[in-house]
Design a protein around this motif. Sequence first.
Motif, mmCIF file in Angstrom:
data_model
loop_
_atom_site.group_PDB
_atom_site.id
_atom_site.type_symbol
_atom_site.label_atom_id
_atom_site.label_comp_id
_atom_site.label_asym_id
_atom_site.label_seq_id
_atom_site.Cartn_x
_atom_site.Cartn_y
_atom_site.Cartn_z
ATOM 1 N N THR A 7 21.521 44.498 44.836
ATOM 2 C CA THR A 7 22.250 45.753 44.660
ATOM 3 C C THR A 7 22.896 46.146 45.982
ATOM 4 O OG1 THR A 7 20.644 46.446 43.004
ATOM 5 C CG2 THR A 7 22.015 48.166 43.973
ATOM 6 N N CYS A 8 24.129 46.616 45.911
ATOM 7 C CA CYS A 8 24.840 47.074 47.097
ATOM 8 C C CYS A 8 24.459 48.528 47.374
ATOM 9 C CB CYS A 8 26.335 46.945 46.865
ATOM 10 S SG CYS A 8 27.323 47.418 48.273
ATOM 11 N N LEU A 9 24.002 48.812 48.586
ATOM 12 C CA LEU A 9 23.648 50.170 49.003
ATOM 13 C C LEU A 9 24.711 50.667 49.984
ATOM 14 C CD1 LEU A 9 19.846 49.653 49.713
ATOM 15 C CD2 LEU A 9 20.897 50.573 47.639
ATOM 16 N N ASN A 10 25.475 51.637 49.563
ATOM 17 C CA ASN A 10 26.522 52.194 50.421
ATOM 18 C C ASN A 10 25.917 53.078 51.504
ATOM 19 O OD1 ASN A 10 28.686 51.005 49.036
ATOM 20 N ND2 ASN A 10 28.609 52.601 47.481
ATOM 21 N N THR A 11 26.649 53.208 52.593
ATOM 22 C CA THR A 11 26.249 54.086 53.688
ATOM 23 C C THR A 11 27.363 55.122 53.907
ATOM 24 O OG1 THR A 11 27.274 52.701 55.388
ATOM 25 C CG2 THR A 11 24.985 52.210 54.821
ATOM 26 N N TYR A 12 27.135 56.022 54.844
ATOM 27 C CA TYR A 12 28.154 57.022 55.157
ATOM 28 C C TYR A 12 29.329 56.430 55.931
ATOM 29 C CZ TYR A 12 24.897 60.567 53.569
ATOM 30 O OH TYR A 12 24.059 61.328 52.814
ATOM 31 N N THR A 13 29.134 55.250 56.509
ATOM 32 C CA THR A 13 30.197 54.592 57.250
ATOM 33 C C THR A 13 31.054 53.783 56.283
ATOM 34 O OG1 THR A 13 28.723 54.410 59.160
ATOM 35 C CG2 THR A 13 30.700 53.045 59.167
ATOM 36 N N LYS A 14 32.330 54.052 56.251
ATOM 37 C CA LYS A 14 33.228 53.372 55.322
ATOM 38 C C LYS A 14 33.252 51.864 55.609
ATOM 39 C CE LYS A 14 37.877 53.433 53.499
ATOM 40 N NZ LYS A 14 39.178 54.079 53.509
ATOM 41 N N GLY A 15 33.080 51.067 54.556
ATOM 42 C CA GLY A 15 33.129 49.618 54.688
ATOM 43 C C GLY A 15 31.823 48.982 55.132
ATOM 44 N N PHE A 16 30.786 49.776 55.367
ATOM 45 C CA PHE A 16 29.498 49.241 55.808
ATOM 46 C C PHE A 16 28.463 49.520 54.740
ATOM 47 C CE2 PHE A 16 25.514 49.400 58.266
ATOM 48 C CZ PHE A 16 25.570 48.147 58.843
ATOM 49 N N HIS A 17 27.758 48.472 54.320
ATOM 50 C CA HIS A 17 26.742 48.620 53.287
ATOM 51 C C HIS A 17 25.630 47.589 53.489
ATOM 52 C CE1 HIS A 17 29.801 45.812 51.787
ATOM 53 N NE2 HIS A 17 28.780 45.147 51.302
ATOM 54 N N PHE A 18 24.524 47.804 52.814
ATOM 55 C CA PHE A 18 23.395 46.890 52.845
ATOM 56 C C PHE A 18 23.221 46.257 51.473
ATOM 57 C CE2 PHE A 18 22.294 49.964 56.169
ATOM 58 C CZ PHE A 18 22.006 49.099 57.210
ATOM 59 N N LYS A 19 22.502 45.150 51.422
ATOM 60 C CA LYS A 19 22.160 44.499 50.166
ATOM 61 C C LYS A 19 20.663 44.651 49.942
ATOM 62 C CE LYS A 19 26.244 42.842 49.430
ATOM 63 N NZ LYS A 19 27.064 43.095 48.294
ATOM 64 N N LEU A 20 20.292 45.193 48.794
ATOM 65 C CA LEU A 20 18.891 45.339 48.413
ATOM 66 C C LEU A 20 18.542 44.228 47.438
ATOM 67 C CD1 LEU A 20 16.179 46.848 48.154
ATOM 68 C CD2 LEU A 20 17.244 48.230 46.359
ATOM 69 N N TYR A 21 17.650 43.347 47.855
ATOM 70 C CA TYR A 21 17.169 42.259 47.005
ATOM 71 C C TYR A 21 15.866 42.718 46.355
ATOM 72 C CZ TYR A 21 20.130 39.001 49.703
ATOM 73 O OH TYR A 21 21.173 38.357 50.297
ATOM 74 N N THR A 22 15.750 42.573 45.032
ATOM 75 C CA THR A 22 14.507 42.912 44.349
ATOM 76 C C THR A 22 14.118 41.780 43.403
ATOM 77 O OG1 THR A 22 15.746 44.095 42.645
ATOM 78 C CG2 THR A 22 14.799 45.416 44.403
ATOM 79 N N ILE A 23 12.807 41.570 43.290
ATOM 80 C CA ILE A 23 12.245 40.652 42.311
ATOM 81 C C ILE A 23 11.356 41.481 41.400
ATOM 82 C CG2 ILE A 23 10.769 38.656 41.905
ATOM 83 C CD1 ILE A 23 11.645 37.538 44.567
ATOM 84 N N ILE A 24 11.599 41.369 40.090
ATOM 85 C CA ILE A 24 10.903 42.195 39.098
ATOM 86 C C ILE A 24 10.120 41.296 38.155
ATOM 87 C CG2 ILE A 24 11.248 43.901 37.257
ATOM 88 C CD1 ILE A 24 14.218 43.878 38.936
ATOM 89 N N ASP A 25 8.863 41.646 37.927
ATOM 90 C CA ASP A 25 8.057 40.960 36.917
ATOM 91 C C ASP A 25 8.424 41.553 35.561
ATOM 92 O OD1 ASP A 25 5.900 40.333 35.068
ATOM 93 O OD2 ASP A 25 4.839 39.563 36.823
ATOM 94 N N ILE A 26 8.960 40.738 34.682
ATOM 95 C CA ILE A 26 9.462 41.220 33.395
ATOM 96 C C ILE A 26 8.338 41.738 32.505
ATOM 97 C CG2 ILE A 26 10.580 40.491 31.243
ATOM 98 C CD1 ILE A 26 12.283 38.608 32.950
ATOM 99 N N TYR A 27 7.178 41.095 32.538
ATOM 100 C CA TYR A 27 6.093 41.478 31.632
ATOM 101 C C TYR A 27 5.425 42.800 32.014
ATOM 102 C CZ TYR A 27 6.721 36.839 29.752
ATOM 103 O OH TYR A 27 7.258 35.716 29.191
ATOM 104 N N ILE A 28 5.139 42.981 33.298
ATOM 105 C CA ILE A 28 4.485 44.230 33.709
ATOM 106 C C ILE A 28 5.489 45.294 34.147
ATOM 107 C CG2 ILE A 28 2.327 43.104 34.332
ATOM 108 C CD1 ILE A 28 3.170 43.330 37.275
#
Length: 55
Positions: A7-28
Motif C-alpha cells: 500500500t502506498c502511504l502518502n506524506t505531507y511532502t508532495k511526491g514523497f511516499h512510503f510503501k507499506l508491505y503487509t502479510i495477512i493470514d487468510i484463515y485467522i
Amino acid sequence: MWAWDITCLNTYTKGFHFKLYTIIDIYIQKIVGWQIGPKETVPLAADLVEIATLT
C-alpha cells in the motif's frame, strides 16, 4: 494460507511516499507481518517474508 499487499502511504511532502508491505493470514484474518520502506524492492519483500515465517 497467506496473502500480501503493498500500500502506498502518502506524506505531507508532495511526491514523497512510503510503501507499506503487509502479510495477512487468510484463515485467522490477522496481519502476521508488516514493514515500511521508501520504495518497492525485492530485498525488502524477501526480508518481510523471512521475518513473518520466523514468528
